[in-house]
Design a protein around this motif. Structure first.
Motif, short mmCIF file in Angstrom:
data_model
loop_
_atom_site.label_atom_id
_atom_site.label_comp_id
_atom_site.label_asym_id
_atom_site.label_seq_id
_atom_site.Cartn_x
_atom_site.Cartn_y
_atom_site.Cartn_z
N MET A 206 0.83 -1.20 0.00
CA MET A 206 0.00 0.00 0.00
C MET A 206 0.87 1.25 0.00
N SER A 207 0.33 2.31 -0.55
CA SER A 207 0.99 3.60 -0.51
C SER A 207 0.61 4.33 0.78
N ARG A 208 1.51 5.11 1.29
CA ARG A 208 1.19 5.95 2.44
C ARG A 208 0.21 7.06 2.06
N VAL A 209 0.19 7.37 0.76
CA VAL A 209 -0.65 8.47 0.26
C VAL A 209 -1.94 7.90 -0.30
N VAL B 45 -18.28 -10.40 0.82
CA VAL B 45 -18.34 -9.01 0.33
C VAL B 45 -17.17 -8.20 0.88
N SER B 46 -16.91 -8.33 2.19
CA SER B 46 -15.80 -7.57 2.77
C SER B 46 -14.47 -8.02 2.19
N ASP B 47 -14.34 -9.33 1.90
CA ASP B 47 -13.11 -9.83 1.26
C ASP B 47 -12.96 -9.24 -0.14
N TRP B 48 -14.07 -9.21 -0.89
CA TRP B 48 -14.04 -8.65 -2.25
C TRP B 48 -13.67 -7.17 -2.23
N LEU B 49 -14.24 -6.43 -1.29
CA LEU B 49 -13.93 -5.00 -1.18
C LEU B 49 -12.47 -4.80 -0.80
N TYR B 50 -11.98 -5.66 0.11
CA TYR B 50 -10.59 -5.55 0.57
C TYR B 50 -9.62 -5.76 -0.59
N VAL B 51 -9.83 -6.84 -1.34
CA VAL B 51 -8.95 -7.13 -2.47
C VAL B 51 -9.06 -6.05 -3.54
N THR C 45 -6.25 -1.27 -6.20
CA THR C 45 -6.57 0.01 -6.85
C THR C 45 -5.33 0.67 -7.42
N TRP C 46 -4.24 0.62 -6.69
CA TRP C 46 -2.99 1.29 -7.10
C TRP C 46 -2.34 0.55 -8.26
N PHE C 47 -2.22 -0.77 -8.14
CA PHE C 47 -1.65 -1.61 -9.20
C PHE C 47 -2.08 -3.04 -8.97
N LYS C 48 -2.08 -3.84 -10.02
CA LYS C 48 -2.44 -5.25 -9.90
C LYS C 48 -1.27 -6.04 -9.31
N HIS C 49 -1.47 -6.58 -8.14
CA HIS C 49 -0.39 -7.25 -7.44
C HIS C 49 0.12 -8.48 -8.17
N GLU C 50 -0.78 -9.20 -8.85
CA GLU C 50 -0.33 -10.41 -9.54
C GLU C 50 0.63 -10.09 -10.67
N ASN C 51 0.53 -8.87 -11.25
CA ASN C 51 1.43 -8.49 -12.34
C ASN C 51 2.84 -8.16 -11.85
N TYR C 52 2.97 -8.00 -10.55
CA TYR C 52 4.27 -7.63 -9.97
C TYR C 52 4.85 -8.75 -9.11
N GLY C 53 4.21 -9.91 -9.12
CA GLY C 53 4.69 -11.04 -8.32
C GLY C 53 4.49 -10.87 -6.83
N LEU C 54 3.57 -9.97 -6.45
CA LEU C 54 3.38 -9.65 -5.04
C LEU C 54 2.12 -10.24 -4.44
N MET C 55 1.22 -10.75 -5.27
CA MET C 55 -0.09 -11.22 -4.81
C MET C 55 0.05 -12.23 -3.68
N ASP D 21 5.94 3.30 -0.84
CA ASP D 21 5.53 4.09 -2.00
C ASP D 21 6.39 3.84 -3.23
N GLU D 22 7.55 3.22 -3.05
CA GLU D 22 8.50 3.09 -4.15
C GLU D 22 8.65 1.68 -4.71
N LEU D 23 8.28 0.66 -3.94
CA LEU D 23 8.55 -0.71 -4.37
C LEU D 23 7.97 -1.03 -5.75
N PRO D 24 6.70 -0.71 -6.06
CA PRO D 24 6.20 -1.03 -7.40
C PRO D 24 6.99 -0.36 -8.52
N SER D 25 7.41 0.89 -8.30
CA SER D 25 8.17 1.58 -9.35
C SER D 25 9.56 0.99 -9.51
#
Length: 467
Positions: free
Chosen positions: A156-159, A186-192, A197-207, A221-225
């Motif tokens: 997650m981002s701090r911002v 529903v709460s699980d779906w909302l959480y995921v 929202t920021w980036f798709k975790h599976e595309n970055y090997g982080l899921m 804030d920097e790890l995805p970049s």
């Protein structure tokens, strides 16, 4: 969100401050509260034992060492406040071949400066906050950085919304109400959905392997970049080490490793205390509300800080200590041993559901804080606030659950709590609005509510929950 509940940070402090600023704040707090005269610095506690007449007095003998001299003293009660980030967990035996590795390895606690790793090939084991921070910092100087993660993490981002700090937007009573009231699917779906929202975790090997489980997220804030730029790569668990390389579970190999940094967390231990007091059953931590040993003959020992939640440590420890002090003073009474054990079993069942099979110390922040407040009569009465002070009630329920809420009423009430809550957004943006171009806009609670309820699935879930 992280201050002592009756001692706000100076409004010119940044929202995410350097550790020297936090040290300055704690020192100022200690001076203002006249605490320094009670602290014996550079003193090691080597032993805490029940006095021979403990069943009558509940007293403890505490042996301490300073400047090579040993001293013994008797105390009516003891709070253990050393937390759970003291003893580094270095799982050497869990990695076949590590003993023959010819490079250098260390625990993240011993990492101090990236300069020593300039031009090196570094493997970081562990995808927590420490591992991510170290990997990002090293990626600017090292030749190559790889993070090995056993189960992945939400990042997650701090911002967050409108640029506000994440916890002021996320850690609210309304959000907690929705998470606990809505059906789990529903709460699980909302959480995921929110986590992606920021980036798709599976595309970055982080899921994460168990996506919906409420595992503590990583804030970076920097790890995805850095992953996007190729300066950091994510790999699965290490299967084995050779003299110069690491073989991962997927069969890939990281060759010519210079250094391994184990960001593998900490073990909590209290070597000065009989281990059976805190781990009274099957070597598991069995503490009522994470504080009191339930089988103690006299309630004169409390453990402060042995919980972990998606909330700040300082207000949590503050509230724990307030309750413990009242128990010690006999103005609060603990339930019976069987009632406390039943509560511990119930909480363990919930942790298994939320966090999976682990020895986690995690708990739900607001629910936990309200539980502690209830014991001392300081829990905010939201319905009463809506009747008597609607402006404050809206901010308390829909706004951030800041520490001042736990000083609004009851014992320990602070007269400045209401004003601190109503001005918290202004103080949040003050250090960032160094070039003011318009009036600062506060978050619109009802707008955010309508935005959430615009989702058809959420509307259906709310309807099913209440009807």
């Amino acid at each position: 969100m992280m201050c002592f509940p009756d001692f706000p940070y100076p409004d010119d402090y940044p929202n995410y401050m350097h550790h020297s600023k936090l040290q300055e704040y704690i020192r100022t707090f200690a001076q203002k509260k006249n605490l320094l005269r009670y602290i014996q610095f550079e003193t090691l506690v080597s032993s805490i034992k029940k006095c021979p007449n403990f069943l009558v007095t509940g007293q403890w003998e505490v042996v301490s060492e300073k400047d090579g001299k040993e001293e013994s003293a008797i105390f009516d009660a003891v709070m253990i406040c050393s937390g759970h980030h003291v003893y580094p967990n270095l799982p050497i035996d869990s990695f076949p071949g590590l003993q023959q590795f010819q490079g250098h390895y260390l625990h993240s606690r011993d990492y101090k400066d990236p300069e020593a790793f300039k031009g090196k090939r570094v493997l970081v084991i562990g995808l927590g906050n420490s591992g991510s921070d170290i990997a990002v910092e090293l990626s600017r100087l090292a030749a190559q950085v790889i993070i090995s993660s056993r189960s992945g993490s939400w990042v997650m981002s701090r911002v967050w919304n409108d640029g506000y700090p994440w916890d002021m937007v996320y850690v609210t009573r309304f959000a907690t109400f929705l998470r606990n009231a809505l059906p789990s699917f529903v709460s699980d779906w909302l959480y995921v959905k929110k986590m992606n929202t920021w980036f798709k975790h599976e595309n970055y090997g982080l899921m994460p392997l168990n996506g919906p489980l409420r595992k503590e997220p990583v804030f970076n804030d920097e790890l995805p970049s850095r992953i996007l730029c190729g300066t950091v790569s994510i790999k699965p668990s290490v299967k084995e080490f050779t003299e110069t390389s690491a073989v991962f579970e997927d069969g890939t190999v990281f060759e010519a490793i210079d250094s391994i940094i184990f960001a593998t967390g900490y073990g909590y231990a209290y070597p000065f205390l009989d281990d059976s007091i805190i781990k009274s059953r099957n070597h598991e931590v069995t503490l009522f509300k994470g504080i009191f040993p339930p089988k103690m003959e006299k309630p004169t020992l409390a453990v402060i800080g042995l919980v972990q939640s998606l909330g700040a440590a300082i207000p949590t420890a503050d509230l724990q200590a307030r309750w413990a002090a009242k128990v010690f003073a006999k103005s609060c009474t603990l339930p019976t041993t069987s009632e406390m054990m039943d509560d511990i079993d119930e909480k363990m069942g919930k942790k298994l559901k939320w966090f999976g099979q682990s020895q986690t110390l995690q708990t739900d922040y607001i629910t936990y804080m309200d539980e502690l407040c209830s014991f001392i009569g300081a829990k905010p009465n939201i319905p009463w606030l809506f009747l008597t002070d609607p402006q404050l009630a809206l901010e308390v329920f829909f706004g951030p659950c800041s520490p001042y809420q736990f000083r609004l009423m009851g014992p320990g009430k602070w007269d400045g709590a209401r004003n601190a809550i109503l001005t918290q957004w202004d103080r949040t943006v003050k250090p960032t609005r160094t070039r003011a171009v318009s009036e600062a806009q506060r978050p619109q609670h009802f707008h955010n509510l309508l935005k959430m309820l615009s989702c058809p699935l959420l509307l259906l879930a709310v309807w099913l929950t209440f009807y």
